[in-house]
Write a protein that holds these residues in place. Sequence first.
Motif, PDB file in Angstrom:
ATOM      1  N   SER A  84      66.935  59.396  -8.936  1.00 31.59           N
ATOM      2  CA  SER A  84      66.123  59.681  -7.668  1.00 31.59           C
ATOM      3  C   SER A  84      66.567  61.005  -7.376  1.00 31.59           C
ATOM      4  N   PRO A  96      59.739  57.065   1.159  1.00 32.95           N
ATOM      5  CA  PRO A  96      60.161  57.438  -0.389  1.00 32.95           C
ATOM      6  C   PRO A  96      58.886  57.627  -1.108  1.00 32.95           C
ATOM      7  N   GLU A 109      62.495  57.947  -7.156  1.00 28.90           N
ATOM      8  CA  GLU A 109      61.978  58.274  -6.004  1.00 28.90           C
ATOM      9  C   GLU A 109      62.573  59.510  -5.368  1.00 28.90           C
ATOM     10  N   ARG A 111      63.724  60.853  -1.839  1.00 27.07           N
ATOM     11  CA  ARG A 111      63.914  60.284  -0.628  1.00 27.07           C
ATOM     12  C   ARG A 111      64.721  61.627   0.229  1.00 27.07           C
TER      13      ARG A 111
END
Length: 169
Positions: A84, A96, A109, A111
Amino acid sequence: MLKILVRVTSFGLAIFLSVLAGIYIQTTEEAFPRDAEFRASLDFSQTRLPKAQIISELDALADASGLHLAKIVADPEDFYNARSLYAFGKDATDAPRGLEWFDAGMHGELRSAHELGSANLNGPYVYSGPETAVAQLAKWFDARGSRTLSSPRSPPRCSSRRCFLPELG
């Protein structure tokens, strides 16, 4: 017979080059996700600043300079298949967003850096931006006492022989 040999060799060469291109793309994406220009390994262990203040300062620096900065964090439960990115500044998202990776088994993701939680600030970061923003980031690292090991996506280009033949002595 010779035609068959040429066809088989051409087919084999095409497969080999396709596999080689896939390996190159996967390796490049792992080192420099989202087309980042630089990768840095940062160590904030000598910094006396609290984590929240470091994140806030990096947010402000990213917003003020136009720098795209993100920390790469591997999922502790799926270390090999989950990466991520935690973005700083205006690149950070409210919610996200899924990231698409070249490697089909990889997931992760995008974020906000404010969601780092218990993740350590030490580790790999990627960034892109104007030369002035990159210089500001380097100054910021030096001023905060963080140790940095940075590498560009492609080696610097040289137009003179000095790059290859430095003067001795």
